[in-house]
Design a protein around this motif. Structure first.
Motif, PDB file in Angstrom:
ATOM      1  N   THR A  49       7.526   3.251  -9.381  1.00 44.49           N
ATOM      2  CA  THR A  49       7.412   2.339  -8.106  1.00 44.49           C
ATOM      3  C   THR A  49       6.058   2.153  -7.463  1.00 44.49           C
ATOM      4  O   THR A  49       5.935   1.465  -6.693  1.00 44.49           O
ATOM      5  N   ARG A  50       5.069   2.947  -7.803  1.00 43.90           N
ATOM      6  CA  ARG A  50       3.780   3.124  -7.349  1.00 43.90           C
ATOM      7  C   ARG A  50       3.988   3.676  -5.765  1.00 43.90           C
ATOM      8  O   ARG A  50       3.535   3.201  -4.837  1.00 43.90           O
ATOM      9  N   ARG A  51       5.066   4.603  -5.718  1.00 43.28           N
ATOM     10  CA  ARG A  51       5.110   4.886  -4.157  1.00 43.28           C
ATOM     11  C   ARG A  51       5.147   6.439  -4.447  1.00 43.28           C
ATOM     12  O   ARG A  51       5.383   7.140  -5.283  1.00 43.28           O
ATOM     13  N   ALA A  52       4.672   7.178  -3.321  1.00 43.30           N
ATOM     14  CA  ALA A  52       5.027   8.477  -2.815  1.00 43.30           C
ATOM     15  C   ALA A  52       5.962   8.824  -2.003  1.00 43.30           C
ATOM     16  O   ALA A  52       6.304   8.077  -1.252  1.00 43.30           O
ATOM     17  N   LEU A  53       6.851   9.789  -2.704  1.00 41.68           N
ATOM     18  CA  LEU A  53       8.208  10.184  -1.773  1.00 41.68           C
ATOM     19  C   LEU A  53       7.688  11.053  -0.557  1.00 41.68           C
ATOM     20  O   LEU A  53       7.921  10.919   0.397  1.00 41.68           O
ATOM     21  N   ILE A  54       7.375  12.504  -1.285  1.00 43.16           N
ATOM     22  CA  ILE A  54       7.150  13.487  -0.303  1.00 43.16           C
ATOM     23  C   ILE A  54       5.493  13.309   0.040  1.00 43.16           C
ATOM     24  O   ILE A  54       4.704  13.104  -1.073  1.00 43.16           O
ATOM     25  N   SER A  55       4.993  13.778   1.089  1.00 38.60           N
ATOM     26  CA  SER A  55       3.464  13.441   1.384  1.00 38.60           C
ATOM     27  C   SER A  55       2.674  14.302   0.470  1.00 38.60           C
ATOM     28  O   SER A  55       3.075  15.333   0.074  1.00 38.60           O
ATOM     29  N   GLN A  56       1.569  13.748  -0.037  1.00 42.79           N
ATOM     30  CA  GLN A  56       0.795  14.214  -0.885  1.00 42.79           C
ATOM     31  C   GLN A  56      -0.665  13.441  -0.445  1.00 42.79           C
ATOM     32  O   GLN A  56      -0.585  12.264  -0.176  1.00 42.79           O
ATOM     33  N   THR A  57      -1.594  14.091  -1.079  1.00 45.14           N
ATOM     34  CA  THR A  57      -2.927  13.470  -0.788  1.00 45.14           C
ATOM     35  C   THR A  57      -3.592  12.975  -2.116  1.00 45.14           C
ATOM     36  O   THR A  57      -3.337  13.813  -3.197  1.00 45.14           O
ATOM     37  N   TRP A  58      -4.220  12.000  -1.754  1.00 46.99           N
ATOM     38  CA  TRP A  58      -4.980  11.105  -3.037  1.00 46.99           C
ATOM     39  C   TRP A  58      -6.442  10.945  -2.778  1.00 46.99           C
ATOM     40  O   TRP A  58      -6.801  11.024  -1.630  1.00 46.99           O
ATOM     41  N   ARG A  59      -7.071  10.641  -3.828  1.00 48.81           N
ATOM     42  CA  ARG A  59      -8.635  10.048  -3.575  1.00 48.81           C
ATOM     43  C   ARG A  59      -8.549   9.079  -4.690  1.00 48.81           C
ATOM     44  O   ARG A  59      -8.202   8.975  -5.821  1.00 48.81           O
ATOM     45  N   LEU A  60      -9.367   7.872  -4.110  1.00 48.07           N
ATOM     46  CA  LEU A  60      -9.650   6.620  -4.768  1.00 48.07           C
ATOM     47  C   LEU A  60     -11.030   6.584  -4.893  1.00 48.07           C
ATOM     48  O   LEU A  60     -11.786   6.970  -4.064  1.00 48.07           O
ATOM     49  N   TYR A  61     -11.414   6.594  -6.054  1.00 46.93           N
ATOM     50  CA  TYR A  61     -12.976   6.353  -6.494  1.00 46.93           C
ATOM     51  C   TYR A  61     -13.249   4.921  -6.690  1.00 46.93           C
ATOM     52  O   TYR A  61     -12.840   4.160  -7.469  1.00 46.93           O
ATOM     53  N   LEU A  62     -14.319   4.575  -6.072  1.00 47.06           N
ATOM     54  CA  LEU A  62     -14.833   3.305  -6.377  1.00 47.06           C
ATOM     55  C   LEU A  62     -16.329   3.197  -6.710  1.00 47.06           C
ATOM     56  O   LEU A  62     -17.257   3.993  -6.309  1.00 47.06           O
ATOM     57  N   ASP A  63     -16.569   2.297  -7.370  1.00 47.42           N
ATOM     58  CA  ASP A  63     -18.130   2.035  -7.840  1.00 47.42           C
ATOM     59  C   ASP A  63     -18.763   1.265  -6.854  1.00 47.42           C
ATOM     60  O   ASP A  63     -20.050   0.805  -6.873  1.00 47.42           O
ATOM     61  N   GLY A  64     -17.983   0.699  -6.033  1.00 45.90           N
ATOM     62  CA  GLY A  64     -18.792  -0.038  -4.798  1.00 45.90           C
ATOM     63  C   GLY A  64     -17.698  -0.770  -4.213  1.00 45.90           C
ATOM     64  O   GLY A  64     -16.414  -0.601  -4.408  1.00 45.90           O
ATOM     65  N   TRP A  65     -18.132  -1.660  -3.079  1.00 47.14           N
ATOM     66  CA  TRP A  65     -17.035  -2.226  -2.422  1.00 47.14           C
ATOM     67  C   TRP A  65     -16.617  -3.489  -2.954  1.00 47.14           C
ATOM     68  O   TRP A  65     -17.520  -4.294  -3.488  1.00 47.14           O
ATOM     69  N   PRO A  66     -15.245  -3.768  -2.841  1.00 43.43           N
ATOM     70  CA  PRO A  66     -14.712  -4.928  -3.488  1.00 43.43           C
ATOM     71  C   PRO A  66     -15.081  -6.113  -2.463  1.00 43.43           C
ATOM     72  O   PRO A  66     -15.457  -5.853  -1.346  1.00 43.43           O
TER      73      PRO A  66
END
Length: 189
Positions: A49-66
């Motif tokens: 579903t691409r959902r988090a059910l219980i609280s969890q921390t994530w990091r998104l890596y970007l090569d630049g701003w879209p």
């Protein structure tokens, strides 16, 4: 754009005791197996579903701003954006101030809008990282019941079809799970 989970949920959406009652099991002999099935079921539902059910921390890596400096986050619901770090072409890190960005919850997946002029100029920006917390909350009571039911359904199905020699085609997913989750899927980025 790559993302990783930094911290796992501290608990599961359904307790072993609840699962034992759901399956009408007496005793705690199967508790370790049930705990494994519950974790696997939560993980499967989160991924599908691409959902988090219980609280969890994530990091998104970007090569630049879209374009437009609007960054769609890969997991929802987003509880908070914790920090945004930018890296210059020499690899030096600096954090954006909280007033340099805004979390937009009006769409799913949620997105972060970076103010024009915030951080580094585009020609000096090598990469960026966005740390965020996703999930419905820290406890099972925060999770919508349809997700808790989906976890029970899937974990119970896998528990009942765990024996060697089970028909894996039949045992893989229970009937009705897809329908239960069909309206919960978040579109791909």
């Amino acid at each position: 754009m790559t993302s990783i989970r930094l911290t796992d949920p501290a608990t599961e959406p359904v307790t072993v005791e609840e699962m034992r009652a759901h399956l009408r099991l007496n005793g705690s002999d199967e508790d370790n197996s049930l705990a494994g099935f519950l974790k696997a079921a939560r993980s499967h539902i989160e991924q599908s579903t691409r959902r988090a059910l219980i609280s969890q921390t994530w990091r998104l890596y970007l090569d630049g701003w879209p374009g437009g400096r609007i960054v769609r986050l890969p997991v929802c619901p987003v509880l908070s954006v914790d920090q945004i770090t930018v890296y210059d072409t020499d690899g030096n890190a600096s954090q954006l101030a909280t007033d340099d960005w805004q979390l937009d919850r009006s769409v799913q997946p949620e997105r972060v809008k970076i103010k024009l002029g915030a951080g580094l100029p585009v020609n000096q920006l090598m990469a960026a990282e966005i740390d965020f917390t996703a999930g419905y909350g820290a406890t099972a009571a925060d999770i919508p019941e349809e997700f808790r039911q989906a976890v029970r359904l899937l974990a119970g199905h896998w528990f009942e079809h765990r024996e060697a020699g089970s028909d894996l085609a039949v045992a893989s997913l229970p009937q009705g799970l897809d329908r239960l989750l069909s309206t919960a899927r978040v579109p791909l980025l």
